[in-house]
Design a protein around this motif. Structure first.
Motif: not given
Length: 341
Positions: A153, A167, A198, A202, A298
């Motif tokens: 992150d 994110h 996280r 998002r 990711s």
């Protein structure tokens, strides 16, 4: 000790902060000797506020280190983190450093306990998931006097260094792709947000981007526990029974999205015509699904690799210049479940 002093804390620091002798501090921290309850509490409070962790290396100097790198992650069941560990291990294989793993189950208090135990063995560095920690954990990380890399992150301020993705930006990008493809009635299925920071970020980026386009999340379904195909099937059925007019489902991860995909195919639902769907993480294990799931990478392996490179470089040369924040760029794969625009 100043905020910019990177030396390890000693018994003297705790002694000065608590107003008792170093011998008394030692007795309290080793839980030995006759010390009054009030004095014990004063010492423990000072140690916690400072972020002091006792050294468990018998007979060693307080400044000594072992060739271990503490790697602290939320889960080993989630397929995301083993890939991160693979990147870490590959880099450290070429050094004298060895990773040792601690698991927190997404619980801040457990993370604090794991961090305390690991730091007590005086590792050469720490790689820890996320930017959100208890104040006690942050104090320990700052006071450790070793390289710290927070991973996964970049939406926040790291204690030392950070490697990961934004994110919030990832959520915004997916929302923009969904709107561009013409979907309007959107449902969200995901983890319990207070625990998975996280996923929460998002979702925040996702809803913000939708709002700018005059679209909103019509319905949502949350769960606690690990990611699983079965859970994805159950959640998808529940959401579609509640609102059969939904035309897109956005999942917080690929595993529950895969369960949702299998459920909808069994129901004869046209994907992506009637309902589109997307997950997150681009998990390789799901490549054998009947349809390729829309998702977003990711950057897991790259995160582990770059985090370990920072640790190895700074252990070899404490004065080495490294990037404080390394932000990687994930990409959307529309697969077979998101209309191409």
């Amino acid at each position: 000790m100043t905020a910019n002093d990177n030396r390890p804390l000693t018994l003297r620091d705790v002694s000065e902060a608590s107003g008792v002798s170093e011998m008394t501090v030692s007795r309290v921290l080793r839980n030995k000797g006759d010390v009054s309850a009030a004095t014990r509490q004063r010492v423990l409070t000072a140690a916690k506020d400072l972020g002091y962790v006792p050294n468990k290396i018998a007979g060693a100097l307080a400044s000594s280190r072992v060739n271990l790198v503490a790697v602290i992650i939320p889960s080993l069941r989630n397929m995301v983190f083993p890939e991160v560990l693979a990147g870490v291990s590959r880099v450290l294989e070429g050094t004298e450093l060895q990773p040792v793993v601690g698991v927190t189950d997404y619980m801040p208090e457990k993370e604090e306990q794991v961090l305390y135990e690991m730091l007590s063995w005086r590792p050469s560095g720490v790689i820890i998931a996320g930017l959100e920690h208890t104040e006690a954990s942050k104090a320990m990380l700052r006071a450790a006097g070793i390289p710290v890399v927070e991973i996964m992150d970049t939406d926040g301020t790291p204690v030392d260094s950070a490697v990961g993705i934004s994110h919030r930006r990832a959520g915004r990008q997916m929302a923009q792709a969904i709107v561009k493809a013409g979907y309007e009635r959107i449902g969200f299925l995901g983890t319990k947000m207070p625990l998975d920071h996280r996923a929460r970020k998002r979702f925040e980026g996702f809803t913000e981007a939708l709002a700018k386009e005059g679209v909103e999340v019509v319905d949502q379904e949350f769960y606690s526990g690990g990611s699983a195909l079965k859970k994805g099937r159950e959640m998808t059925r529940t959401l579609l029974e509640r609102d059969p007019e939904l035309d897109f489902l956005y999942y917080s991860n690929d595993m529950i999205a895969a369960g949702g995909l299998l459920y909808m195919l069994e129901q004869g639902i046209d994907i992506p015509g009637q309902i589109g769907m997307a997950g997150f993480n681009d998990v390789e294990l799901l490549d054998g699904l009947p349809r390729r799931l829309a998702t977003m990478d990711s950057c897991r392996d790259e995160i582990g690799t770059k985090a370990a490179e920072i640790i190895a470089r700074r252990v070899a040369d404490p004065k080495a210049e490294v990037e404080r924040i390394v932000e990687l760029t994930p990409k959307i794969d529309v697969g077979d479940t998101l209309k191409r625009w």
